[in-house]
Scaffold this motif. Structure first.
Motif, short mmCIF file in Angstrom:
data_model
loop_
_atom_site.label_atom_id
_atom_site.label_comp_id
_atom_site.label_asym_id
_atom_site.label_seq_id
_atom_site.Cartn_x
_atom_site.Cartn_y
_atom_site.Cartn_z
N ASN A 1 -6.91 4.41 -0.56
CA ASN A 1 -7.13 5.85 -0.42
C ASN A 1 -5.91 6.50 0.25
O ASN A 1 -5.41 6.00 1.26
CB ASN A 1 -8.39 6.11 0.41
CG ASN A 1 -8.70 7.57 0.58
OD1 ASN A 1 -8.16 8.21 1.48
ND2 ASN A 1 -9.55 8.10 -0.29
N LYS A 2 -5.44 7.61 -0.28
CA LYS A 2 -4.24 8.26 0.22
C LYS A 2 -4.37 8.66 1.69
O LYS A 2 -3.41 8.56 2.46
CB LYS A 2 -3.90 9.48 -0.63
CG LYS A 2 -3.38 9.15 -2.03
CD LYS A 2 -3.01 10.38 -2.80
CE LYS A 2 -2.47 10.05 -4.18
NZ LYS A 2 -1.18 9.34 -4.12
N LEU A 3 -5.55 9.14 2.07
CA LEU A 3 -5.76 9.54 3.46
C LEU A 3 -5.66 8.34 4.40
O LEU A 3 -5.03 8.40 5.47
CB LEU A 3 -7.13 10.21 3.62
CG LEU A 3 -7.49 10.66 5.04
CD1 LEU A 3 -6.46 11.66 5.57
CD2 LEU A 3 -8.90 11.24 5.08
N ILE A 4 -6.27 7.20 3.98
CA ILE A 4 -6.20 5.98 4.79
C ILE A 4 -4.75 5.54 4.95
O ILE A 4 -4.31 5.16 6.05
CB ILE A 4 -7.02 4.84 4.12
CG1 ILE A 4 -8.49 5.22 4.02
CG2 ILE A 4 -6.83 3.53 4.87
CD1 ILE A 4 -9.21 5.29 5.34
N ILE A 5 -3.98 5.60 3.87
CA ILE A 5 -2.57 5.19 3.92
C ILE A 5 -1.76 6.10 4.84
O ILE A 5 -0.94 5.63 5.63
CB ILE A 5 -1.96 5.18 2.50
CG1 ILE A 5 -2.59 4.04 1.68
CG2 ILE A 5 -0.44 5.01 2.55
CD1 ILE A 5 -2.20 4.01 0.23
N ARG B 1 0.84 -1.21 0.00
CA ARG B 1 0.00 0.00 0.00
C ARG B 1 0.87 1.26 0.00
O ARG B 1 0.59 2.22 -0.71
CB ARG B 1 -0.92 0.02 1.22
CG ARG B 1 -1.78 -1.20 1.39
CD ARG B 1 -2.92 -1.25 0.41
NE ARG B 1 -3.66 -2.50 0.56
CZ ARG B 1 -4.59 -2.94 -0.25
NH1 ARG B 1 -4.92 -2.22 -1.31
NH2 ARG B 1 -5.20 -4.08 -0.05
N PHE B 2 1.92 1.23 0.80
CA PHE B 2 2.80 2.40 0.87
C PHE B 2 3.46 2.66 -0.48
O PHE B 2 3.67 3.80 -0.88
CB PHE B 2 3.86 2.21 1.95
CG PHE B 2 3.30 2.10 3.36
CD1 PHE B 2 1.99 2.46 3.63
CD2 PHE B 2 4.08 1.60 4.39
CE1 PHE B 2 1.47 2.34 4.92
CE2 PHE B 2 3.57 1.49 5.68
CZ PHE B 2 2.26 1.85 5.94
N CYS B 3 3.82 1.57 -1.18
CA CYS B 3 4.45 1.72 -2.50
C CYS B 3 3.50 2.37 -3.49
O CYS B 3 3.90 3.20 -4.31
CB CYS B 3 4.90 0.36 -3.03
SG CYS B 3 6.46 -0.20 -2.33
N ARG B 4 2.23 2.00 -3.43
CA ARG B 4 1.26 2.63 -4.33
C ARG B 4 1.17 4.12 -4.05
O ARG B 4 1.07 4.93 -4.97
CB ARG B 4 -0.11 1.96 -4.16
CG ARG B 4 -0.14 0.52 -4.63
CD ARG B 4 -1.46 -0.15 -4.33
NE ARG B 4 -2.49 0.20 -5.31
CZ ARG B 4 -2.62 -0.39 -6.47
NH1 ARG B 4 -1.77 -1.34 -6.84
NH2 ARG B 4 -3.59 -0.05 -7.30
N ASP B 5 1.22 4.49 -2.79
CA ASP B 5 1.17 5.91 -2.42
C ASP B 5 2.42 6.65 -2.88
O ASP B 5 2.36 7.81 -3.29
CB ASP B 5 1.02 6.02 -0.89
CG ASP B 5 0.88 7.46 -0.43
OD1 ASP B 5 0.01 8.17 -0.98
OD2 ASP B 5 1.64 7.87 0.46
N MET B 6 3.57 5.97 -2.84
CA MET B 6 4.85 6.58 -3.22
C MET B 6 5.15 6.40 -4.72
O MET B 6 6.20 6.83 -5.19
CB MET B 6 5.98 5.98 -2.39
CG MET B 6 5.85 6.21 -0.90
SD MET B 6 7.02 5.22 0.07
CE MET B 6 8.56 6.04 -0.36
#
Length: 443
Positions: free
Chosen positions: A167-171, A121-126
């Motif tokens: 969702n970016k906020l959830i992450i 999940r963090f990778c998707r955000d980054m």
């Protein structure tokens, strides 16, 4: 946390030239994935392709939720244990800091569950592309409970939940509070690509709703090591191993490959002990030296109770004393329940008998295997059959199951994986502004 780096010192190489190297991180959260991560580094010679490759060991962070959810623990204690694992998980925070520090061009996870589900999940955000590599057998789930509702309509409910987790906020909240994202079934936690061992597993993931262009069939990466070891292993090596562990050379070596069935909540401590004790009673100790190879996630203590009143000397061996492959190579016949190690034994050329005596949440991978014993009387008959065939199984018994679960066993799985890794790196480039959440038919 231990890091294994697979790039040599660049010496006097210019700093700007060094920065041109791509960087791949491999996060291992179980012993098998750690082995696969190391083998990739050893076999693939990434430095030649100007790729810096590092393996981070998170095996100590491995905790399964199923034993807690479906075990016989008191309800309030279950809630307490789940809260400790899912919220304020220090390993989740460590992975967040690690990714921001390393800023890899590609992340590989050896299992998409546990803390690795958070890493994806963090990778998707980054906007870092990610790959999940299959480490063990996958079969169809047969559990019927409330959670199985997530599989309805081709896993539509789970896909909705998964989209919410993206969702970016959830992450961001997960990073701040160290929240570990739950994993439902393997392959469903958002990796951009998934490397699987065979066409059967690809079809299984497609049925779980994974887009087929995300799935790459490489073969089983551990099978490369088996392939090379089997070719150079000689009778003298087997004798040497048996002497090292004090086994009687006049007897055949019977190897029991255990599983953490108690630890994973599939049976009680006493149920497991009763089966193992009854199994040992069925083995003729005048013919066999018995070795129990204990799974890395098992507690060795329960086996002391098994052997304390045993009729024979039984060797208990852990990963610290012997590798899985050496244990199998030393043996003449192997026994397991539902473990991937059973397929490994067949791939190495050792006869295998499986015991289908516990209920699990997934379909037994050996249900169609000719020597799958449903009770201990069948086990005795199968062992006698193996003896009569001089510890060799006909190809028609082993070929179909090996093809189904391991695909090609040709020593080239790492080459296929490496080619895809390089393609993915070239396609995405080093621009961190690319949208890595979408994939391409190119692969």
């Amino acid at each position: 946390m231990i890091c294994f780096s697979y790039v040599k010192n660049c010496g006097n190489t210019h700093e700007n030239h060094k920065r041109e190297m791509k960087k791949i991180l491999f996060l291992a959260c179980c012993p098998v994935s750690l082995k696969i991560g190391k083998l990739l580094g050893m076999y693939c010679n990434f430095e030649k392709e100007r790729i810096k490759y590092k393996v981070y060991d998170f095996t100590h962070a491995y905790t399964q939720l199923s034993p807690i959810l479906f075990g016989k623990t008191h309800f309030l204690k279950k809630i307490s244990m789940l809260m400790r694992i899912l919220i304020g998980n220090r390993y989740v925070k460590i992975i967040d800091r690690l990714l921001r520090y390393e800023m890899p061009d590609l992340l590989i996870v050896g299992d998409d569950g546990g803390v690795c589900s958070s890493a994806l999940r963090f990778c998707r955000d980054m906007k870092i592309p990610s790959i999940a590599i299959q480490v063990g057998l996958l079969t169809r789930s047969i559990r019927k409970d409330v959670i199985s509702l997530l599989r309805a309509r081709n896993y539509f409910p789970w896909r909705v939940i998964s989209r919410i987790f993206d969702n970016k906020l959830i992450i961001k909240v997960a990073k701040v509070f160290g929240i570990r994202f739950p994993n439902f079934e393997w392959g469903l936690n958002g990796a951009d690509f998934i490397f699987v061992t065979s066409t059967y597993h690809k079809e299984l993931l497609i049925r779980r709703g994974v887009p087929k262009h995300k799935i790459v069939v490489t073969g089983y990466l551990l099978a490369d090591e088996m392939y090379f070891l089997r070719r150079r292993f000689k009778k003298e090596d087997k004798i040497s191993l048996m002497k090292r562990y004090g086994l009687d050379l006049k007897k055949a070596c019977l190897l029991i490959l255990t599983q953490p069935l108690v630890e994973d909540g599939y049976c009680s401590y006493q149920e497991y002990l009763n089966v193992v004790k009854a199994l040992l009673e069925k083995i003729d100790i005048s013919k066999y030296s018995i070795v129990i190879k204990i799974h890395p996630r098992e507690k060795i203590g329960k086996y002391y109770e098994v052997i304390k009143n045993s009729r024979s000397s039984i060797k208990l061996l852990t990963d610290e004393r012997i590798s899985l492959l050496d244990a199998i190579l030393m043996s003449d016949v192997c026994i397991t329940f539902y473990s991937t190690s059973g397929i490994v034994a067949l791939a190495i050329g050792r006869p295998l008998i499986t015991l289908d005596v516990f209920k699990t949440s997934y379909e037994n991978p050996f249900k169609d295997y000719a020597l799958n014993a449903r009770n201990l009387s069948e086990f005795e008959n199968f062992l006698e059959y193996v003896e009569e065939n001089k510890y060799q199984l006909p190809e028609h018994i082993t070929k179909s199951i090996l093809n189904k679960y391991f695909g090609k066993i040709d020593g080239k799985a790492h080459e296929r994986a490496k080619r895809m890794l390089i393609k993915i790196l070239k396609f995405y480039g080093s621009d961190k502004n690319d949208d890595y959440s979408s994939t391409s038919e190119t692969f």
